[in-house]
Design a protein around this motif. Structure first.
Motif, short mmCIF file in Angstrom:
data_model
loop_
_atom_site.label_atom_id
_atom_site.label_comp_id
_atom_site.label_asym_id
_atom_site.label_seq_id
_atom_site.Cartn_x
_atom_site.Cartn_y
_atom_site.Cartn_z
N SER A 95 -6.09 7.99 4.37
CA SER A 95 -6.64 6.77 4.97
C SER A 95 -5.56 5.76 5.34
O SER A 95 -5.82 4.80 6.07
N ARG B 175 -5.41 14.11 -0.28
CA ARG B 175 -6.54 13.31 -0.75
C ARG B 175 -6.94 12.26 0.28
O ARG B 175 -6.12 11.76 1.04
N ALA C 153 0.97 4.04 -2.93
CA ALA C 153 0.74 5.45 -2.62
C ALA C 153 1.90 6.31 -3.11
O ALA C 153 1.69 7.42 -3.63
N ASN D 203 0.83 -1.21 0.00
CA ASN D 203 0.00 0.00 0.00
C ASN D 203 0.86 1.26 0.00
O ASN D 203 0.55 2.25 -0.67
N GLU E 211 -7.77 9.14 -0.01
CA GLU E 211 -7.17 7.82 -0.12
C GLU E 211 -5.77 7.79 0.49
O GLU E 211 -5.34 6.77 1.05
#
Length: 478
Positions: free
Chosen positions: A85, A80, A59, A55, A82
């Motif tokens: 998070s 953003r 990113a 992840n 996403e």
């Protein structure tokens, strides 16, 4: 000054312990840490197919893509949903990887060009970039750098057919002993390096480019010399002159000695020169056009001037207000466009830190170099021209107009001032002497023979932002 060559080997990204007594509610937070602040380890837990760190790497690629797609894309991408998070460790890892790729982008792409007969698609290049940067500059085992990059390639139909190529290139680089030595001219976009070479010569162009490879330290501006002396040891600081301290600490500045007391604010060593060249300003009136985030406003206030802080952005002005509140300083806040601000007052000091290409901030914002296009410089130069003429009307007779930009491009600095002086015969250049440079916290090499300042990033040990600064004085009797 000879160009600074980048250090060899992978950095460990160790974060130093914050040396300060806890205060104002921070004690519990600091005690809970029980360890130094560190750069995130490459093994980050995720729920993504059981892969470690996937992840974070995904990113990082999104941040790189955003930065290369448009100006300010990186700053927008990190806000953003996403990205937010992700866990704190994943976000930190992704940012570190993306910034390393952007710092070394020219070098990485040069390697890719040499390893491929035909340059791959942008998606494949992004994968090779993150793989190479892990091999060359991150605390990631070589096998993990290769395996995770190949797994990333397997995720998408447009990169899956190239996983063999990616694997071969990365393993080939490892067999060869790692990345080849960096070539200065390949660190920056070709067109920008060519401009720097033409303007400042090859040695200076190389020195500027090499600064891309160095992680910048944090510079702090202090209200008083007494405050700086009191906190110097806790901040592991080096006195740069002009009430500027360079701290060796890393991590959250809100935990550093003196932050809660509001005795300092973050401001690059080069930026402070715009106020320092004014000398004694106690009791004078000033307007800081394009004021956010407020460093120069706070400088002038702490030295006894009364200041109007103006900016067109509500969000940016909020940052000014927050900084003023923390430092217990007070200014008149105005939200307006600097060119069309309807106010008939005239000031002893008008400070214009004009919107610019910001190529001088390459140490902290390497994405700026890749998001800037040649046409942007001409467009911004036109804006600066108009702002300068508007700012001149606000200067009292006998007062000063300080013009500065964090750009390395002559059209946004020297050319602007020469054209301004031709248009405005009642202004003269108030020169800075090399003899006064040290007292003002300015490297001697940054004082030009014309009397203005051209601060290049490599002219100070450890670096500084690139700036152009000129003090223009309105002559009495004109």
């Amino acid at each position: 000054m000879a160009p600074n060559r980048p250090p060899a080997g992978k950095p460990t990204f160790q974060r130093k312990l914050v040396k300060r007594p806890p205060s104002k509610g921070m004690a519990a937070k600091i005690a809970a840490k029980q360890a130094p602040i560190q750069h995130p380890e490459p093994t980050v837990n995720t729920d993504d197919d059981g892969d470690i760190g996937m992840n974070a790497r995904i990113a990082a690629m999104s941040l790189i893509d955003a930065a290369l797609t448009k100006r300010s894309g990186f700053d927008e991408a990190v806000t953003r949903a996403e990205f937010l998070s992700l866990s704190e460790g994943e976000r930190a890892f992704a940012r570190a990887m993306a910034l390393l790729v952007l710092r070394r982008l020219g070098q990485l792409d040069h390697i890719i060009e040499k390893k491929t007969k035909k340059l791959p698609s942008a998606a494949v290049c992004d994968l090779l970039r993150v793989g190479l940067v892990q091999i060359g500059f991150m605390n990631v085992p070589d096998f993990a750098a290769v395996s995770t990059t190949v797994k990333l390639a397997e995720r998408a139909s447009n990169t899956r057919p190239f996983k063999g190529l990616i694997n071969a290139i990365l393993r080939g680089v490892i067999r060869e002993g790692g990345l080849p030595p960096v070539i200065a001219s390949r660190l920056a976009p070709d067109w920008l390096y060519a401009r720097w070479k033409a303007a400042y010569g090859e040695d200076n162009a190389n020195g500027i480019a090499y600064m891309l490879t160095e992680e910048p330290a944090t510079d702090l501006s202090f209200k008083t010399s007494e405050d700086m002396t009191a906190h110097k040891d806790a901040l592991e600081g080096t006195d740069l002159g002009g009430l500027t301290l360079r701290s060796a600490l890393r991590g959250d500045v809100r935990e550093w000695s003196g932050y809660d007391d509001g005795v300092w604010w973050v401001q690059d060593a080069a930026a402070v020169a715009a106020v320092n060249i004014l000398g004694e300003i106690k009791g004078k009136t000033a307007i800081d056009l394009c004021a956010a985030p407020g460093g120069k406003t706070m400088q002038m206030l702490s030295r006894g001037a009364s200041v109007v802080a103006l900016d067109r952005s509500k969000n940016r002005l909020k940052r000014v207000e927050e900084n003023l509140e923390r430092t217990k300083l007070s200014a008149e806040i105005q939200m307006a466009d600097a060119e069309s601000f309807e106010d008939n007052r005239k000031f002893d000091i008008v400070l214009l830190d004009a919107p610019c290409s910001a190529t001088g901030t390459l140490r902290r914002q390497p994405d700026v170099l890749w998001g800037t296009k040649p046409a942007d410089i001409a467009k911004l130069a036109d804006v600066q021209h108009r702002l300068l003429d508007s700012a001149a009307k606000r200067v009292k007779t006998g007062g000063d107009l300080v013009y500065c930009t964090c750009s390395l491009e002559r059209e946004e600095g020297e050319t602007q001032v020469l054209a301004f002086l031709r248009r405005n015969k009642d202004f003269v250049l108030n020169t800075v002497s090399p003899e006064s440079a040290a007292e003002l916290g300015i490297p001697a090499d940054s004082v030009r023979e014309e009397g203005w300042l051209r601060l290049l990033p490599h002219q100070r040990p450890g670096g500084q932002d690139g700036f152009f600064i000129a003090r223009l004085s309105r002559q009495p009797g004109q």
